[in-house]
Design a protein around this motif. Structure first.
Motif, PDB file in Angstrom:
ATOM      1  N   THR A 190      10.980 -10.786   3.817  1.00  0.00           N
ATOM      2  CA  THR A 190       9.673 -11.162   3.277  1.00  0.00           C
ATOM      3  C   THR A 190       9.187 -10.178   2.220  1.00  0.00           C
ATOM      4  O   THR A 190       8.705 -10.582   1.147  1.00  0.00           O
ATOM      5  N   TYR A 191       9.318  -8.892   2.497  1.00  0.00           N
ATOM      6  CA  TYR A 191       8.675  -7.892   1.644  1.00  0.00           C
ATOM      7  C   TYR A 191       9.615  -7.210   0.652  1.00  0.00           C
ATOM      8  O   TYR A 191       9.166  -6.756  -0.405  1.00  0.00           O
ATOM      9  N   ALA A 192      10.889  -7.090   0.970  1.00  0.00           N
ATOM     10  CA  ALA A 192      11.810  -6.394   0.060  1.00  0.00           C
ATOM     11  C   ALA A 192      13.236  -6.872   0.292  1.00  0.00           C
ATOM     12  O   ALA A 192      14.097  -6.117   0.765  1.00  0.00           O
ATOM     13  N   PRO A 193      13.534  -8.118  -0.044  1.00  0.00           N
ATOM     14  CA  PRO A 193      14.857  -8.682   0.256  1.00  0.00           C
ATOM     15  C   PRO A 193      15.990  -8.026  -0.517  1.00  0.00           C
ATOM     16  O   PRO A 193      17.152  -8.120  -0.098  1.00  0.00           O
ATOM     17  N   ASP A 194      15.687  -7.360  -1.628  1.00  0.00           N
ATOM     18  CA  ASP A 194      16.742  -6.757  -2.440  1.00  0.00           C
ATOM     19  C   ASP A 194      16.948  -5.276  -2.151  1.00  0.00           C
ATOM     20  O   ASP A 194      17.736  -4.614  -2.832  1.00  0.00           O
ATOM     21  N   THR A 195      16.251  -4.766  -1.165  1.00  0.00           N
ATOM     22  CA  THR A 195      16.354  -3.348  -0.812  1.00  0.00           C
ATOM     23  C   THR A 195      17.320  -3.165   0.357  1.00  0.00           C
ATOM     24  O   THR A 195      17.361  -3.991   1.272  1.00  0.00           O
ATOM     25  N   THR A 196      18.082  -2.089   0.317  1.00  0.00           N
ATOM     26  CA  THR A 196      18.998  -1.780   1.421  1.00  0.00           C
ATOM     27  C   THR A 196      18.251  -0.950   2.463  1.00  0.00           C
ATOM     28  O   THR A 196      17.842   0.187   2.197  1.00  0.00           O
ATOM     29  N   TRP A 197      18.067  -1.528   3.634  1.00  0.00           N
ATOM     30  CA  TRP A 197      17.373  -0.840   4.718  1.00  0.00           C
ATOM     31  C   TRP A 197      18.411  -0.371   5.725  1.00  0.00           C
ATOM     32  O   TRP A 197      18.763  -1.094   6.655  1.00  0.00           O
ATOM     33  N   ARG A 212       3.179   1.460  -1.369  1.00  0.00           N
ATOM     34  CA  ARG A 212       2.245   1.602  -2.496  1.00  0.00           C
ATOM     35  C   ARG A 212       2.060   0.280  -3.234  1.00  0.00           C
ATOM     36  O   ARG A 212       0.973   0.012  -3.758  1.00  0.00           O
ATOM     37  N   ARG A 213       3.090  -0.542  -3.244  1.00  0.00           N
ATOM     38  CA  ARG A 213       2.988  -1.808  -3.958  1.00  0.00           C
ATOM     39  C   ARG A 213       2.216  -2.854  -3.154  1.00  0.00           C
ATOM     40  O   ARG A 213       1.394  -3.584  -3.700  1.00  0.00           O
ATOM     41  N   VAL A 214       2.471  -2.919  -1.853  1.00  0.00           N
ATOM     42  CA  VAL A 214       1.829  -3.943  -1.022  1.00  0.00           C
ATOM     43  C   VAL A 214       0.410  -3.549  -0.625  1.00  0.00           C
ATOM     44  O   VAL A 214      -0.504  -4.377  -0.623  1.00  0.00           O
ATOM     45  N   ALA A 215       0.206  -2.276  -0.303  1.00  0.00           N
ATOM     46  CA  ALA A 215      -1.102  -1.815   0.185  1.00  0.00           C
ATOM     47  C   ALA A 215      -1.405  -0.442  -0.405  1.00  0.00           C
ATOM     48  O   ALA A 215      -1.231   0.579   0.270  1.00  0.00           O
ATOM     49  N   PRO A 216      -1.843  -0.388  -1.646  1.00  0.00           N
ATOM     50  CA  PRO A 216      -2.016   0.889  -2.336  1.00  0.00           C
ATOM     51  C   PRO A 216      -3.226   1.717  -1.898  1.00  0.00           C
ATOM     52  O   PRO A 216      -3.359   2.867  -2.327  1.00  0.00           O
ATOM     53  N   THR A 217      -4.111   1.172  -1.063  1.00  0.00           N
ATOM     54  CA  THR A 217      -5.264   1.940  -0.584  1.00  0.00           C
ATOM     55  C   THR A 217      -5.277   1.940   0.943  1.00  0.00           C
ATOM     56  O   THR A 217      -4.667   1.072   1.590  1.00  0.00           O
ATOM     57  N   GLU A 218      -5.994   2.886   1.521  1.00  0.00           N
ATOM     58  CA  GLU A 218      -6.081   2.958   2.974  1.00  0.00           C
ATOM     59  C   GLU A 218      -6.728   1.704   3.544  1.00  0.00           C
ATOM     60  O   GLU A 218      -6.312   1.192   4.584  1.00  0.00           O
ATOM     61  N   GLU A 219      -7.743   1.194   2.859  1.00  0.00           N
ATOM     62  CA  GLU A 219      -8.426  -0.008   3.329  1.00  0.00           C
ATOM     63  C   GLU A 219      -7.456  -1.185   3.391  1.00  0.00           C
ATOM     64  O   GLU A 219      -7.458  -1.962   4.356  1.00  0.00           O
ATOM     65  N   MET A 220      -6.634  -1.334   2.369  1.00  0.00           N
ATOM     66  CA  MET A 220      -5.663  -2.420   2.349  1.00  0.00           C
ATOM     67  C   MET A 220      -4.569  -2.191   3.390  1.00  0.00           C
ATOM     68  O   MET A 220      -4.101  -3.134   4.042  1.00  0.00           O
ATOM     69  N   LEU A 221      -4.163  -0.953   3.557  1.00  0.00           N
ATOM     70  CA  LEU A 221      -3.089  -0.641   4.496  1.00  0.00           C
ATOM     71  C   LEU A 221      -3.467  -1.052   5.919  1.00  0.00           C
ATOM     72  O   LEU A 221      -2.643  -1.612   6.659  1.00  0.00           O
ATOM     73  N   PHE A 222      -4.711  -0.778   6.315  1.00  0.00           N
ATOM     74  CA  PHE A 222      -5.152  -1.071   7.671  1.00  0.00           C
ATOM     75  C   PHE A 222      -5.919  -2.383   7.779  1.00  0.00           C
ATOM     76  O   PHE A 222      -6.485  -2.685   8.831  1.00  0.00           O
ATOM     77  N   ASP A 223      -5.938  -3.152   6.715  1.00  0.00           N
ATOM     78  CA  ASP A 223      -6.580  -4.454   6.770  1.00  0.00           C
ATOM     79  C   ASP A 223      -5.774  -5.391   7.675  1.00  0.00           C
ATOM     80  O   ASP A 223      -4.545  -5.340   7.717  1.00  0.00           O
ATOM     81  N   HIS A 224      -6.479  -6.253   8.379  1.00  0.00           N
ATOM     82  CA  HIS A 224      -5.814  -7.157   9.320  1.00  0.00           C
ATOM     83  C   HIS A 224      -4.750  -8.022   8.639  1.00  0.00           C
ATOM     84  O   HIS A 224      -3.720  -8.354   9.256  1.00  0.00           O
ATOM     85  N   VAL A 225      -4.979  -8.389   7.391  1.00  0.00           N
ATOM     86  CA  VAL A 225      -4.022  -9.264   6.701  1.00  0.00           C
ATOM     87  C   VAL A 225      -2.685  -8.569   6.488  1.00  0.00           C
ATOM     88  O   VAL A 225      -1.660  -9.231   6.294  1.00  0.00           O
ATOM     89  N   ASN A 226      -2.667  -7.241   6.517  1.00  0.00           N
ATOM     90  CA  ASN A 226      -1.420  -6.489   6.331  1.00  0.00           C
ATOM     91  C   ASN A 226      -0.890  -5.914   7.646  1.00  0.00           C
ATOM     92  O   ASN A 226      -0.050  -5.014   7.641  1.00  0.00           O
ATOM     93  N   ARG A 227      -1.377  -6.453   8.745  1.00  0.00           N
ATOM     94  CA  ARG A 227      -0.986  -5.910  10.049  1.00  0.00           C
ATOM     95  C   ARG A 227       0.524  -5.988  10.267  1.00  0.00           C
ATOM     96  O   ARG A 227       1.149  -5.034  10.734  1.00  0.00           O
ATOM     97  N   ASP A 228       1.114  -7.140   9.956  1.00  0.00           N
ATOM     98  CA  ASP A 228       2.552  -7.288  10.165  1.00  0.00           C
ATOM     99  C   ASP A 228       3.336  -6.371   9.236  1.00  0.00           C
ATOM    100  O   ASP A 228       4.330  -5.759   9.649  1.00  0.00           O
ATOM    101  N   PHE A 229       2.888  -6.270   7.984  1.00  0.00           N
ATOM    102  CA  PHE A 229       3.575  -5.387   7.047  1.00  0.00           C
ATOM    103  C   PHE A 229       3.544  -3.946   7.538  1.00  0.00           C
ATOM    104  O   PHE A 229       4.572  -3.255   7.560  1.00  0.00           O
ATOM    105  N   LEU A 230       2.366  -3.478   7.934  1.00  0.00           N
ATOM    106  CA  LEU A 230       2.250  -2.097   8.405  1.00  0.00           C
ATOM    107  C   LEU A 230       3.091  -1.874   9.652  1.00  0.00           C
ATOM    108  O   LEU A 230       3.752  -0.836   9.785  1.00  0.00           O
ATOM    109  N   GLY A 231       3.095  -2.845  10.573  1.00  0.00           N
ATOM    110  CA  GLY A 231       3.892  -2.691  11.783  1.00  0.00           C
ATOM    111  C   GLY A 231       5.361  -2.506  11.486  1.00  0.00           C
ATOM    112  O   GLY A 231       6.032  -1.664  12.084  1.00  0.00           O
ATOM    113  N   GLY A 232       5.887  -3.285  10.549  1.00  0.00           N
ATOM    114  CA  GLY A 232       7.295  -3.135  10.181  1.00  0.00           C
ATOM    115  C   GLY A 232       7.579  -1.817   9.506  1.00  0.00           C
ATOM    116  O   GLY A 232       8.615  -1.182   9.758  1.00  0.00           O
ATOM    117  N   ALA A 233       6.669  -1.380   8.631  1.00  0.00           N
ATOM    118  CA  ALA A 233       6.850  -0.105   7.942  1.00  0.00           C
ATOM    119  C   ALA A 233       6.807   1.059   8.924  1.00  0.00           C
ATOM    120  O   ALA A 233       7.608   2.008   8.834  1.00  0.00           O
TER     121      ALA A 233
END
Length: 302
Positions: A190-197, A212-233
Motif C-alpha cells: 500500500t505505502y511503498a511497493p517499490d521499496t525493499t523491506w 516524512r512523505r506520508v505524515a510529515p508532522t506530529e499531528e498527521m503522524l498520530f492522526d487516526h486516519v494514519n493509524r494503520d500506517f504508523l502501526g506498520g512503521a
C-alpha cells in the motif's frame, strides 16, 4: 446515573503517577517497603494514622496526592491477594470527591464484596485501631485460599494496570504482534511497493523517508486516519532493531494521551538498550537520520 467510564479511565491513566508520587515523594524516608504485601499494610496504616488525625482530612485538597496514593496502593495490594479489577462508584458519600470514588472488585469467582479504598481510609481514621487495612486484606486472602483448597488449579485473575511490571507475554502484545506481522506485506504494497523491506539497518533510511512523505508532522503522524500506517512503521522499526540487535518486544502501559506504546528491550551487545518506535519515529520528523542513529547507538559496545 452518570456514566462511570470517564472517571474510571482517568483513574487508570493516573495510577502509575499516583503510586510513584506516594513512594518517591510522600512516603520517602518513612521506612515503608512498597512491595504490595500484606505485611506492608501494617506499616502503611501506622504511617497513615500519624498523618491523619481525623477522617475529614482525607478530603483536604492539600492531602489529595497522598490520599489518592494510599487508595491506589491499598487497591493494588488487595488485587494481588484475590485478583479483580478497578471499578467506580458514583455514590456521593465522601465529601470532596464529587465524581465518586474508585472501587476494588475481587476475582469474579470469589464471593467478596467490592471495597472502596477511600472509605477504608475513612474507617481507619475513625476507628484508629491500626488493624483496618490488614483486616480487609486477610478477608480477601482467606477467600482466595478457600477457593484454592476447593480447586487447586485455580488462580486469581488480576487486571493488568500501570502498577504492574510490563509483561512481554501479555495477550494484548501478542495480538498486536500477530496482527502487524500478518498485515505487513499489505502495508508494504500500500505505502511503498517499490521499496525493499529486508529488515536491514540500511532500510531504515527508506522508512524515515516514507514517514516524512506520508505524515510529515506530529499531528498527521498520530492522526487516526494514519493509524494503520504508523502501526506498520512502528512494527518494522522495532523488528529491524530486534532482528539485528537481539532483544524482545514488550508493552508500555504508561500512556501518552490514550495511546499505549509497544517497545523493544534488551537490545545491543549487553542487552541494556531500549527502543520505543513510536517516540523514535516521532523524533525523526525533526531529526533527519534519527532512525539510523538510534540503531547504531543500540549496537554500540558500552
Amino acid at each position: 446515573m452518570a456514566s462511570t467510564d470517564e472517571p474510571l479511565s482517568q483513574w487508570h491513566e493516573q495510577l502509575f503517577f499516583v503510586l510513584m508520587l506516594l513512594q518517591d515523594l510522600e512516603l520517602k524516608g518513612a521506612g515503608f517497603a512498597s512491595d504490595y504485601s500484606g505485611d506492608s499494610l501494617v506499616a502503611l496504616e501506622r504511617e497513615f494514622l500519624q498523618r491523619y488525625t481525623s477522617s475529614e482530612q482525607i478530603a483536604w485538597p492539600t492531602r489529595r496526592t497522598l490520599t489518592e496514593g494510599l487508595a491506589a496502593y491499598l487497591g493494588e495490594t488487595l488485587m494481588r491477594a484475590a485478583g479483580g479489577a478497578w471499578a467506580w462508584s458514583t455514590e456521593q458519600d465522601i465529601d470532596g470527591f464529587s465524581v465518586g470514588v474508585p472501587l476494588i472488585t475481587a476475582d469474579s469467582t470469589l464471593t467478596v464484596e467490592p471495597i472502596s479504598p477511600l472509605r477504608l481510609l475513612r474507617d481507619a481514621a475513625e476507628v484508629r485501631d491500626g488493624q483496618r487495612f490488614t483486616a480487609v486484606y486477610d478477608r480477601w486472602s482467606c477467600a482466595a485460599d478457600e477457593k484454592k483448597r476447593a480447586d487447586p488449579t485455580w488462580k486469581p485473575v488480576k487486571e493488568h494496570t500501570t502498577a504492574d511490571r510490563p509483561d512481554p507475554e501479555s495477550i494484548p502484545l501478542a495480538d498486536w504482534l500477530t496482527r502487524r506481522s500478518g498485515s505487513f506485506q499489505d502495508w508494504a504494497d500500500t505505502y511503498a511497493p517499490d521499496t525493499t523491506w529486508d529488515f536491514t539497518p540500511a532500510s531504515l533510511a527508506s522508512l524515515e523517508e516514507l514517514v516524512r512523505r506520508v505524515a510529515p508532522t506530529e499531528e498527521m503522524l498520530f492522526d487516526h486516519v494514519n493509524r494503520d500506517f504508523l502501526g506498520g512503521a512502528v512494527w518494522y522499526l522495532g523488528e529491524t532493531m530486534r532482528r539485528g540487535l537481539g532483544g524482545r518486544w514488550n508493552w508500555n502501559l504508561h500512556k501518552r494521551g490514550n495511546r499505549k506504546f509497544p517497545y523493544v528491550e534488551k537490545l545491543g551487545p549487553r542487552g541494556v538498550r531500549t527502543c520505543t518506535p513510536h517516540l523514535v519515529i516521532d523524533a525523526a520528523l525533526e531529526k533527519p537520520g534519527y532512525l539510523t542513529y538510534r540503531y547504531e547507538l543500540a549496537a554500540e559496545q558500552q
